[in-house]
Design a protein around this motif. Sequence first.
Motif, PDB file in Angstrom:
ATOM      1  N   GLU A 164       0.809  -1.217   0.000  1.00  0.00           N
ATOM      2  CA  GLU A 164       0.000   0.000   0.000  1.00  0.00           C
ATOM      3  C   GLU A 164       0.841   1.265   0.000  1.00  0.00           C
ATOM      4  O   GLU A 164       0.334   2.362   0.125  1.00  0.00           O
ATOM      5  CB  GLU A 164      -0.869   0.056   1.269  1.00  0.00           C
ATOM      6  CG  GLU A 164      -2.075  -0.850   1.238  1.00  0.00           C
ATOM      7  CD  GLU A 164      -2.795  -0.806   2.564  1.00  0.00           C
ATOM      8  OE1 GLU A 164      -2.658   0.203   3.272  1.00  0.00           O
ATOM      9  OE2 GLU A 164      -3.483  -1.777   2.889  1.00  0.00           O
ATOM     10  N   LYS A 165       2.148   1.139  -0.163  1.00  0.00           N
ATOM     11  CA  LYS A 165       2.959   2.299   0.160  1.00  0.00           C
ATOM     12  C   LYS A 165       2.784   3.510  -0.756  1.00  0.00           C
ATOM     13  O   LYS A 165       3.101   4.602  -0.362  1.00  0.00           O
ATOM     14  CB  LYS A 165       4.437   1.930   0.323  1.00  0.00           C
ATOM     15  CG  LYS A 165       5.152   1.502  -0.912  1.00  0.00           C
ATOM     16  CD  LYS A 165       6.587   1.140  -0.522  1.00  0.00           C
ATOM     17  CE  LYS A 165       7.339   0.598  -1.712  1.00  0.00           C
ATOM     18  NZ  LYS A 165       8.692   0.192  -1.339  1.00  0.00           N
ATOM     19  N   GLN A 166       2.233   3.333  -1.927  1.00  0.00           N
ATOM     20  CA  GLN A 166       1.988   4.498  -2.788  1.00  0.00           C
ATOM     21  C   GLN A 166       0.904   5.412  -2.240  1.00  0.00           C
ATOM     22  O   GLN A 166       0.701   6.497  -2.740  1.00  0.00           O
ATOM     23  CB  GLN A 166       1.627   4.070  -4.204  1.00  0.00           C
ATOM     24  CG  GLN A 166       2.811   3.642  -5.058  1.00  0.00           C
ATOM     25  CD  GLN A 166       3.880   4.709  -5.213  1.00  0.00           C
ATOM     26  OE1 GLN A 166       3.627   5.885  -4.999  1.00  0.00           O
ATOM     27  NE2 GLN A 166       5.075   4.315  -5.543  1.00  0.00           N
ATOM     28  N   GLU A 167       0.187   4.950  -1.250  1.00  0.00           N
ATOM     29  CA  GLU A 167      -0.936   5.717  -0.739  1.00  0.00           C
ATOM     30  C   GLU A 167      -0.532   6.822   0.240  1.00  0.00           C
ATOM     31  O   GLU A 167      -1.353   7.513   0.774  1.00  0.00           O
ATOM     32  CB  GLU A 167      -1.956   4.789  -0.081  1.00  0.00           C
ATOM     33  CG  GLU A 167      -2.537   3.765  -1.036  1.00  0.00           C
ATOM     34  CD  GLU A 167      -3.246   4.413  -2.202  1.00  0.00           C
ATOM     35  OE1 GLU A 167      -3.943   5.416  -1.980  1.00  0.00           O
ATOM     36  OE2 GLU A 167      -3.096   3.922  -3.339  1.00  0.00           O
ATOM     37  N   ARG A 168       0.758   6.928   0.473  1.00  0.00           N
ATOM     38  CA  ARG A 168       1.215   7.983   1.371  1.00  0.00           C
ATOM     39  C   ARG A 168       1.457   9.285   0.638  1.00  0.00           C
ATOM     40  O   ARG A 168       1.986   9.287  -0.461  1.00  0.00           O
ATOM     41  CB  ARG A 168       2.533   7.572   1.998  1.00  0.00           C
ATOM     42  CG  ARG A 168       2.363   6.810   3.243  1.00  0.00           C
ATOM     43  CD  ARG A 168       3.732   6.652   3.810  1.00  0.00           C
ATOM     44  NE  ARG A 168       3.667   6.000   5.076  1.00  0.00           N
ATOM     45  CZ  ARG A 168       4.717   5.802   5.826  1.00  0.00           C
ATOM     46  NH1 ARG A 168       5.892   6.220   5.442  1.00  0.00           N
ATOM     47  NH2 ARG A 168       4.590   5.200   6.978  1.00  0.00           N
TER      48      ARG A 168
ATOM     49  N   GLY B  20      -6.536  14.463  -0.446  1.00  0.00           N
ATOM     50  CA  GLY B  20      -5.827  13.187  -0.350  1.00  0.00           C
ATOM     51  C   GLY B  20      -6.376  12.321   0.772  1.00  0.00           C
ATOM     52  O   GLY B  20      -6.579  11.111   0.609  1.00  0.00           O
TER      53      GLY B  20
ATOM     54  N   GLY C  16      -8.548   8.474   1.002  1.00  0.00           N
ATOM     55  CA  GLY C  16      -8.037   7.323   1.737  1.00  0.00           C
ATOM     56  C   GLY C  16      -6.525   7.270   1.885  1.00  0.00           C
ATOM     57  O   GLY C  16      -5.985   6.276   2.367  1.00  0.00           O
ATOM     58  N   LYS C  17      -5.850   8.327   1.484  1.00  0.00           N
ATOM     59  CA  LYS C  17      -4.396   8.343   1.632  1.00  0.00           C
ATOM     60  C   LYS C  17      -3.998   8.650   3.072  1.00  0.00           C
ATOM     61  O   LYS C  17      -4.744   9.305   3.803  1.00  0.00           O
ATOM     62  CB  LYS C  17      -3.781   9.429   0.726  1.00  0.00           C
ATOM     63  CG  LYS C  17      -3.896   9.146  -0.755  1.00  0.00           C
ATOM     64  CD  LYS C  17      -3.244  10.272  -1.558  1.00  0.00           C
ATOM     65  CE  LYS C  17      -3.604  10.187  -3.021  1.00  0.00           C
ATOM     66  NZ  LYS C  17      -2.920   9.105  -3.738  1.00  0.00           N
ATOM     67  N   GLU C  18      -2.785   8.219   3.445  1.00  0.00           N
ATOM     68  CA  GLU C  18      -2.190   8.601   4.725  1.00  0.00           C
ATOM     69  C   GLU C  18      -1.443   9.904   4.467  1.00  0.00           C
ATOM     70  O   GLU C  18      -0.427   9.903   3.771  1.00  0.00           O
ATOM     71  CB  GLU C  18      -1.220   7.499   5.183  1.00  0.00           C
ATOM     72  CG  GLU C  18      -0.481   7.833   6.468  1.00  0.00           C
ATOM     73  CD  GLU C  18       0.640   6.820   6.747  1.00  0.00           C
ATOM     74  OE1 GLU C  18       0.428   5.605   6.525  1.00  0.00           O
ATOM     75  OE2 GLU C  18       1.715   7.265   7.166  1.00  0.00           O
TER      76      GLU C  18
ATOM     77  N   GLY D 198       6.217   6.935  -0.439  1.00  0.00           N
ATOM     78  CA  GLY D 198       5.047   7.667  -0.908  1.00  0.00           C
ATOM     79  C   GLY D 198       5.415   8.803  -1.843  1.00  0.00           C
ATOM     80  O   GLY D 198       6.525   8.855  -2.368  1.00  0.00           O
TER      81      GLY D 198
ATOM     82  N   GLU E  32      -5.637  11.606  -8.589  1.00  0.00           N
ATOM     83  CA  GLU E  32      -5.776  10.316  -9.284  1.00  0.00           C
ATOM     84  C   GLU E  32      -4.850  10.240 -10.498  1.00  0.00           C
ATOM     85  O   GLU E  32      -4.279   9.196 -10.787  1.00  0.00           O
ATOM     86  CB  GLU E  32      -7.218  10.106  -9.760  1.00  0.00           C
ATOM     87  CG  GLU E  32      -8.103   9.476  -8.712  1.00  0.00           C
ATOM     88  CD  GLU E  32      -9.570   9.505  -9.132  1.00  0.00           C
ATOM     89  OE1 GLU E  32      -9.853   9.508 -10.355  1.00  0.00           O
ATOM     90  OE2 GLU E  32     -10.440   9.544  -8.238  1.00  0.00           O
TER      91      GLU E  32
ATOM     92  N   GLU F   7      -1.549   9.241  -9.406  1.00  0.00           N
ATOM     93  CA  GLU F   7      -1.515   7.982  -8.625  1.00  0.00           C
ATOM     94  C   GLU F   7      -0.410   7.050  -9.091  1.00  0.00           C
ATOM     95  O   GLU F   7      -0.312   6.698 -10.259  1.00  0.00           O
ATOM     96  CB  GLU F   7      -2.874   7.293  -8.772  1.00  0.00           C
ATOM     97  CG  GLU F   7      -3.172   6.266  -7.690  1.00  0.00           C
ATOM     98  CD  GLU F   7      -3.521   6.926  -6.359  1.00  0.00           C
ATOM     99  OE1 GLU F   7      -2.793   6.662  -5.389  1.00  0.00           O
ATOM    100  OE2 GLU F   7      -4.514   7.683  -6.284  1.00  0.00           O
TER     101      GLU F   7
END
Lengths: 166, 166, 166
Positions: free
Chosen positions: B14-18, B41, B45-47, B161, C156, C159
């Motif tokens: 999931e690390k791209q979500e940072r 962001g 749902g991003k951190e 991220g 997005e 992303e």
Amino acid sequence: MAQVSAVKREDKTEKQERLLIILSKGTLDMVAPALMIATTGATMGKEVHMFFTFWGMNAINKKTIGNLKVAPVGNPGLPIPNILGMIPGMTAMATGMMKGKMEKAKIPSIPDMFKMAKDLGVKLHACSTTLEVMGINKEDFIPEVDDVVGAATMLELGEGGQILFI
Amino acid sequence: MAQVSAVKREDKTEKQERLLIILSKGTLDMVAPALMIATTGATMGKEVHMFFTFWGMNAINKKTIGNLKVAPVGNPGLPIPNILGMIPGMTAMATGMMKGKMEKAKIPSIPDMFKMAKDLGVKLHACSTTLEVMGINKEDFIPEVDDVVGAATMLELGEGGQILFI
Amino acid sequence: MAQVSAVKREDKTEKQERLLIILSKGTLDMVAPALMIATTGATMGKEVHMFFTFWGMNAINKKTIGNLKVAPVGNPGLPIPNILGMIPGMTAMATGMMKGKMEKAKIPSIPDMFKMAKDLGVKLHACSTTLEVMGINKEDFIPEVDDVVGAATMLELGEGGQILFI
């Protein structure tokens, strides 16, 4: 050249460890954080590249590195009205204030931060287009600069990593 | 602390979500987009982490947050000649114009955007070096600020991220 | 729309090849590097998106694109004292100097760089919030602009890729 072979390395699993900092500003308040992030990243084991372009060239030019400034005018982050910022000497005063505060906080000078960066393996690249546009010679650079490269090589150096545009 | 365990999380997929936003500017026209990107962001749902450094400190300082400005001088993006930008009151006028336009477009105020960011789980970090250089105390911060961290922790928070330097 | 299907593409292994450039500045010295990076990235086979927000809107507005400026005031990177920068005509002079130097170095004009970017497949997106805040109409845009999107769509589009905030 070292950075070219680095570009072509095969170990894709490590690719997040790259950090490319594009420095386009030539003021003390932007050059200092760029170098702090670069040296910190290198200390953490990242492969760090800095690319100097446009006003960022001031940071690696022997003629300007000792004289990077903070602008009191048009900088609403400083508690100085624009009209006062106009008075000759105010840029020097704002710059002196920041330099004094940085020294007091034991932050190394910009030339010393470049030496640290170099010792930590940070690679320093100057933008070939800016050299041409601004009429700067390679001889003008501080010795820490590794090479002069174009935008394509710069993007390759950041391939698979994180890029900061400062 | 929450963000430390987040740094050490194991789910690498999931690390791209940072998303780490480094805010180094203290003007309304840069603080507003930083907060809009952060809240958007987080909604996706991003951190999201924000790191406040140099002039960005103005955005989280109780003394300055209500008074972030837009500079009419040295800002060729504004249709005001430099010579007019000098007249006392012009910074206030340019700032008032932008605030008015933002309100009309139903954009929340900066303090309200910080509350929204906090509600959405955005973490707010102040730069320890800037605190030292500028002589700011933790007590000066708005209550939404989570902690004071150094550059190494900041880079860890962005590990794997995307990083924006504003 | 092309860029929406691009967002939903399935080939996750290529995702590092995306480059999103958020342009928030409206000065010649920031618009030029943004476009150079965009076109270079596209030439290298990257999927490149540009998102124009705040002052960056000046770059895609037909009324302002021909007249992007360099500020001599509050720009300590230029060898012009603030007090001289105030004299009417100095912004025009600094801008003219840079344009002359760019032409001499055979760098295309900003409108030509937009045409090149478009030919290379770079997608151009205008920020919907800025349109509302600044009261700009879609009809004001140069024809190269693809669409008007919000911050969520913008994130997005970036992303899994690299994001530059200029």
